[in-house]
Scaffold this motif. Structure first.
Motif, PDB file in Angstrom:
ATOM      1  N   ALA A  19       0.832  -1.206   0.000  1.00 21.05           N
ATOM      2  CA  ALA A  19       0.000   0.000   0.000  1.00 21.05           C
ATOM      3  C   ALA A  19       0.862   1.250   0.000  1.00 21.05           C
ATOM      4  O   ALA A  19       0.572   2.227  -0.698  1.00 21.05           O
ATOM      5  CB  ALA A  19      -0.943  -0.012   1.202  1.00 21.05           C
ATOM      6  N   ARG A  76      -8.996   8.045  -0.082  1.00 23.07           N
ATOM      7  CA  ARG A  76      -8.739   7.227  -1.259  1.00 23.07           C
ATOM      8  C   ARG A  76      -7.257   7.295  -1.638  1.00 23.07           C
ATOM      9  O   ARG A  76      -6.553   8.248  -1.318  1.00 23.07           O
ATOM     10  CB  ARG A  76      -9.594   7.695  -2.443  1.00 23.07           C
ATOM     11  N   ASP A 122      -3.474  -8.913   2.502  1.00 20.49           N
ATOM     12  CA  ASP A 122      -3.901  -7.525   2.377  1.00 20.49           C
ATOM     13  C   ASP A 122      -2.717  -6.660   1.972  1.00 20.49           C
ATOM     14  O   ASP A 122      -1.575  -6.921   2.371  1.00 20.49           O
ATOM     15  CB  ASP A 122      -4.507  -7.033   3.694  1.00 20.49           C
ATOM     16  N   ARG A 155      -8.845 -10.120  -4.498  1.00 23.79           N
ATOM     17  CA  ARG A 155      -9.151  -8.716  -4.175  1.00 23.79           C
ATOM     18  C   ARG A 155      -7.877  -7.885  -4.088  1.00 23.79           C
ATOM     19  O   ARG A 155      -7.863  -6.706  -4.457  1.00 23.79           O
ATOM     20  CB  ARG A 155      -9.928  -8.647  -2.854  1.00 23.79           C
ATOM     21  N   LEU A 156      -6.792  -8.480  -3.583  1.00 18.57           N
ATOM     22  CA  LEU A 156      -5.512  -7.770  -3.528  1.00 18.57           C
ATOM     23  C   LEU A 156      -5.041  -7.400  -4.924  1.00 18.57           C
ATOM     24  O   LEU A 156      -4.582  -6.266  -5.161  1.00 18.57           O
ATOM     25  CB  LEU A 156      -4.470  -8.648  -2.825  1.00 18.57           C
ATOM     26  N   CYS A 204      -6.983  -4.628  -6.215  1.00 20.83           N
ATOM     27  CA  CYS A 204      -6.566  -3.396  -5.535  1.00 20.83           C
ATOM     28  C   CYS A 204      -5.337  -2.790  -6.201  1.00 20.83           C
ATOM     29  O   CYS A 204      -5.263  -1.578  -6.427  1.00 20.83           O
ATOM     30  CB  CYS A 204      -6.302  -3.697  -4.070  1.00 20.83           C
ATOM     31  N   THR A 244      -5.950   0.509  -8.549  1.00 20.48           N
ATOM     32  CA  THR A 244      -5.639   1.593  -7.608  1.00 20.48           C
ATOM     33  C   THR A 244      -6.781   1.853  -6.640  1.00 20.48           C
ATOM     34  O   THR A 244      -7.129   3.005  -6.370  1.00 20.48           O
ATOM     35  CB  THR A 244      -5.301   2.890  -8.365  1.00 20.48           C
ATOM     36  N   THR A 245      -7.343   0.802  -6.110  1.00 19.88           N
ATOM     37  CA  THR A 245      -8.456   0.921  -5.172  1.00 19.88           C
ATOM     38  C   THR A 245      -8.160   0.090  -3.947  1.00 19.88           C
ATOM     39  O   THR A 245      -7.756  -1.072  -4.058  1.00 19.88           O
ATOM     40  CB  THR A 245      -9.768   0.434  -5.808  1.00 19.88           C
ATOM     41  N   LEU A 246      -8.355   0.676  -2.771  1.00 17.21           N
ATOM     42  CA  LEU A 246      -8.167  -0.079  -1.540  1.00 17.21           C
ATOM     43  C   LEU A 246      -9.295  -1.084  -1.352  1.00 17.21           C
ATOM     44  O   LEU A 246     -10.404  -0.896  -1.868  1.00 17.21           O
ATOM     45  CB  LEU A 246      -8.111   0.862  -0.349  1.00 17.21           C
ATOM     46  N   PRO A 247      -9.048  -2.160  -0.617  1.00 16.45           N
ATOM     47  CA  PRO A 247     -10.092  -3.173  -0.426  1.00 16.45           C
ATOM     48  C   PRO A 247     -11.380  -2.622   0.167  1.00 16.45           C
ATOM     49  O   PRO A 247     -12.462  -3.112  -0.159  1.00 16.45           O
ATOM     50  CB  PRO A 247      -9.416  -4.179   0.514  1.00 16.45           C
ATOM     51  N   LEU A 255     -13.442  -1.444  -2.594  1.00 15.02           N
ATOM     52  CA  LEU A 255     -13.628  -2.384  -3.692  1.00 15.02           C
ATOM     53  C   LEU A 255     -14.990  -3.059  -3.514  1.00 15.02           C
ATOM     54  O   LEU A 255     -15.107  -4.152  -2.963  1.00 15.02           O
ATOM     55  CB  LEU A 255     -12.505  -3.426  -3.674  1.00 15.02           C
ATOM     56  N   SER A 262     -14.634  -3.501 -11.528  1.00 11.98           N
ATOM     57  CA  SER A 262     -13.179  -3.433 -11.362  1.00 11.98           C
ATOM     58  C   SER A 262     -12.472  -4.373 -12.328  1.00 11.98           C
ATOM     59  O   SER A 262     -11.409  -4.046 -12.862  1.00 11.98           O
ATOM     60  CB  SER A 262     -12.809  -3.772  -9.917  1.00 11.98           C
TER      61      SER A 262
END
Length: 489
Positions: free
Chosen positions: A197, A210, A247, A291-292, A295, A299-302, A305, A311
């Protein structure tokens, strides 16, 4: 059989021996008669620098610079920064001293409490063990109260995980040293590591919490991450465990494109009372894995999401169909009673694993090339320490001229010959190659002879490196005998 017996009884040639004529009671004529070794008994050239590849540039010998004999500057700078971070301390720190750990240094880059992953605010510290003196990483869960002693024993099961993609979990304990009831996990420390991250996502003030990607993440890097995480999950699932924390904020980058899962076993302890079947938890690992990847590629955090289909469509505009299908497989649950397995996933990305392995082999070759440059430096450092201990010694054993007479005087002249040469105009001649060659030949004890001249130019000595090596050994041996502890190097 007689010839076999004779071959077995033949003494081995030792190029490091001071006296080659006395090997096994045989003289040099013995080896000449047998034809096993050449007439000259000069030691093999194991003590000279060998420029081992791979080579990026086809340079001639006269193109080489002084730094070519040593570790690459970028790599040296990186390692020195890590060493500096490892030795960093906080003066007047308000952090407490735990029972077995001291000199805590906060590693968190944010002061905001975040309980989204574990359900408790977590903090990360660097600490030094009072037992071993080694550095460890302490992850603290603030406000956690242990209700079942068996929960903390689950950490012992994670000690069996020996994988390069998982940060080793060593211990866990509770403490009230921070003014509350805290749970501490002890892990291996990797200096200057960053989470995915932090590395690939940065705060965007226009969107509050964001994150916006700094630069587009190359697909080769994404596949490298996929391969390493799959390797880590393979090791974890094979031991009947589940990662449970795939994560972006809990996966650290320790070297170039080198990642590790850093928060395993924590949820096993925290959610001990609400345990679920291990197969169900392993299936969740695949979903978190998918999901990771979304992400990182969108460019989106969980936590943001929410629309997985949208996505996937967004990332498919930038990345290949193979990557999209891989993420889709991870996110799509299998209808019961079928279960997804990590082996099936690894077989599906076998081609990408080969490419990642090739990159790893290239990186290993580069590190080996740098290691060969440093191979001789340890010996030279020891040799210079011995010379420094003998030369210009003010007094030893009641003799103020101990370092100025006898064989020590030869070593003084050798010091001048190596380090204090001047050119025809009297200017210092700083030839690094000359210094390295002389020290290597001294350490090898070669038969080559050199002419040593006194500073007043009234005396000259013709002496071999072999004799100088013996003299240095004798002089340093006297110092060792005079040392009360009898220690040397």
């Amino acid at each position: 059989m007689s010839s076999v017996t004779q071959a077995l009884s033949t003494p081995q040639f030792n190029p490091y021996a001071d006296d080659h004529g006395g090997l096994g009671g045989h003289g040099s004529s013995y080896f000449q008669a047998q034809g096993a070794f050449p007439t000259s008994l000069q030691p093999l050239q194991h003590h000279l620098y060998a420029p081992v590849g791979p080579y990026r540039d086809d340079l001639m010998p006269y193109h080489r610079m002084t730094h070519d004999f040593f570790l690459a500057e970028k790599l040296r700078e990186e390692y020195q920064k890590k060493a500096e971070a490892s030795l960093q301390v906080m003066p007047n720190s308000q952090l407490p001293q735990l029972d077995n750990y001291h000199s805590l240094v906060a590693l968190d880059t944010t002061h905001r409490k975040n309980a989204n992953v574990f359900g408790y605010p977590s903090w990360v510290y660097k600490a030094t063990s009072t037992k071993t003196g080694n550095l460890y990483c302490l992850r603290r869960l603030e406000g956690y109260r242990l209700t079942n002693e068996h929960a903390i024993r689950l950490v012992k099961e994670w000690r069996r995980v020996d994988n390069g993609g998982v940060v080793t979990i060593l211990d866990a304990f509770t403490t009230r040293a921070f003014g509350d009831s805290s749970l501490i996990f002890v892990q291996n420390y990797h200096p200057l590591s960053k989470t995915l991250a932090e590395l690939h996502l940065s705060p965007n003030p226009a969107h509050g919490t964001r994150f916006q990607q700094k630069t587009p993440l190359p697909e080769t890097v994404v596949w490298g991450y996929i391969t390493q995480i799959a390797n880590a999950l393979k090791a974890i699932h094979s031991l009947n465990l589940a990662a449970r924390c795939v994560d972006a904020s809990k996966i650290i980058l320790t070297d170039k494109n080198r990642i590790r899962l850093s928060a395993c076993s924590i949820l096993d302890v925290v959610q001990f009372d609400t345990r679920r079947p291990i197969l169900e938890l392993q299936q969740e690992d695949f979903v978190q894995f998918g999901r990771l990847l979304l992400c990182l590629t969108t460019t989106t955090l969980p936590i943001h999401l929410t629309n997985l289909k949208g996505s996937l469509e967004q990332m498919s505009r930038t990345y290949s169909v193979e990557l999209r299908d891989t993420i889709l497989w991870l996110l799509t649950p299998q209808p019961p009673p079928a279960q997804k397995g990590i082996d099936e996933f690894i077989r599906g990305i076998a081609g990408r694993i080969v490419a990642t392995m090739d990159q790893s082999l290239h990186a290993t070759d580069t590190l080996n090339s740098g290691l060969y440059r440093e191979l001789e430096n340890g010996r030279i450092a020891r040799l210079m320490m011995k010379l420094g201990a003998v030369n210009e010694r003010q007094e030893f054993d009641g003799d103020r001229t101990w370092s100025e007479n006898g064989e020590r005087y030869m070593l003084k002249l050798f010091r001048d010959y190596v380090f204090h040469q001047v050119d025809s105009n009297g200017n210092p001649a700083l030839d690094m190659g000359h210094m390295i060659r002389c020290l290597n030949k001294l350490d090898a004890g070669t038969d080559e002879r050199i002419c040593l001249t006194s500073r007043d130019e009234q005396s000259s000595f013709l002496i071999s490196y072999k004799e100088l090596k013996k003299q240095l050994g004798n002089a340093f041996g006297e110092l060792v005998k005079g040392n009360k502890q009898g220690r040397s190097f």
